[in-house]
Design an enzyme around this catalytic site. Structure first.
Site, mmCIF file in Angstrom:
data_model
loop_
_atom_site.group_PDB
_atom_site.id
_atom_site.type_symbol
_atom_site.label_atom_id
_atom_site.label_comp_id
_atom_site.label_asym_id
_atom_site.label_seq_id
_atom_site.Cartn_x
_atom_site.Cartn_y
_atom_site.Cartn_z
ATOM 1 N N TYR A 52 -3.988 2.849 3.613
ATOM 2 C CA TYR A 52 -4.404 1.721 2.792
ATOM 3 C C TYR A 52 -5.753 1.210 3.292
ATOM 4 C CZ TYR A 52 0.410 1.634 1.057
ATOM 5 O OH TYR A 52 1.623 1.954 0.485
ATOM 6 N N GLY A 53 -6.780 1.849 2.821
ATOM 7 C CA GLY A 53 -8.126 1.532 3.258
ATOM 8 C C GLY A 53 -8.784 2.789 3.781
#
Length: 330
Positions: A52-53
């Site tokens: 996530y990122g």
């Protein structure tokens, strides 16, 4: 109250994806109030991931910063982190070498500020037997470096094979009014038989069931939902029919469509032979977190009405595009 990894969690969890999986991660002054609101609302099961990122800035970095500012919250949160992908690439690698890399990097970024209660591979590696992957993670459980093992987007057979190697503390799958596959493909049944709770991601249909999206153009540029078949072209408008019906039920009850969607997922928990089911809606604002965490209970009449709507509606388009479809329910 349900338990995960032997720890008590609320009936609703919190997904961190929306805070960091975007072109620019949300700043602390926006993310932190949302995270605190989740915890104060009883949503203490937090779900994040090194995916996530970016490798340099993902949900683990945000968690480090949060627990630096609020160290007293660390023991209150049950943290589940997804990893097991090739660095910087959305491709699974369940080899022992990559499992070691992934877990070690997660622990390094957290800097001991929060114990890693659960680790799960985001997807099953088709080139590595699940038994080998689970055995590699289990070594970290036995060493006391992580609390337990969960699975993500796995099929019933994979769940059973994994459970023969080590205790599985949870299975994360998509579940919402327009994604009910787990009740037909044996996943819910396998989890019930093995007493494994289900962590239901995207209970609001990736925001679609909130009623906030009126056309495909409402989805921001660069948002991955623009590449999901259910959000594209005519399929979008066909699927709006479900939103309209859910909104009708919500209006009669005096709540929001998102609250109805989450309440329906919660109502499936331990019903009709299902295992414990914990929805983990994601939200990037304090107000939306509070909305999602509201304790909304459906009456039997309301539940039956929603079930009738669901059974008479067939979603148009697949859950994922071609890129990730072959890795679903693996």
């Amino acid at each position: 109250m349900p338990t995960v990894c032997g720890k008590t969690v609320g009936p609703i969890g919190y997904g961190l994806m929306g805070l960091t999986w975007r072109s620019e991660p949300l700043p602390q002054e926006v993310a932190f109030p949302a995270m605190r609101a989740a915890l104060m609302s009883g949503a203490n099961l937090w779900n994040g991931g090194e995916l996530y990122g970016t490798p340099d800035r993902n949900s683990l970095h945000l968690l480090n910063e949060y627990f630096t500012k609020y160290p007293e919250d660390a023991e209150k949160v049950v943290l589940s982190i997804k990893g097991g992908l090739k660095p910087g690439i959305l491709m699974p690698d369940g080899s022992p070498e990559n499992i070691q890399r992934s877990i070690e990097e997660c622990l390094t970024v957290l800097e001991g500020k929060k114990f890693l209660d659960q680790f799960e591979c985001a997807r099953v590696d088709p080139n590595t037997p699940i038994e080998i992957t689970i055995a590699a993670i289990q070594k970290y459980v036995e060493a006391g470096k992580i609390g337990g093992i969960s699975l993500s987007e796995v099929g019933a057979n994979t769940i059973r094979r994994a459970a023969k190697v080590a205790k599985i503390s949870a299975v994360e799958v998509e579940l919402s009014l327009w994604a009910t596959d787990i009740f037909e493909n044996g996943i819910a049944k396998a989890c019930a038989e093995l007493d494994i709770p289900i962590i239901a991601y995207s209970p609001i249909g990736r925001g679609f069931l909130s009623g906030q999206l009126k056309s495909p153009e409402d989805i921001p540029e660069g948002d991955f939902r623009r590449y999901i078949p259910r959000f594209m072209g005519d399929a979008f408008y066909q699927n709006l029919k479900l939103v309209d019906e859910v909104n009708t039920v919500a209006s009669k009850k005096g709540v929001t469509p998102a609250q109805i969607a989450i309440a329906w997922v919660r109502a499936q928990s331990e019903r009709n032979g299902n295992p414990v089911i914990i929805p983990i809606p994601g939200a990037s604002s304090e107000s939306r977190v509070k909305e999602n965490s509201a304790d909304i209970t459906l009456t039997e009449e309301e539940f039956a009405e929603i079930e009738s709507i669901r059974k008479n509606f067939k979603p148009v388009g697949e859950r994922y595009g071609a890129h990730g479809a072959h890795l679903m329910n693996a």
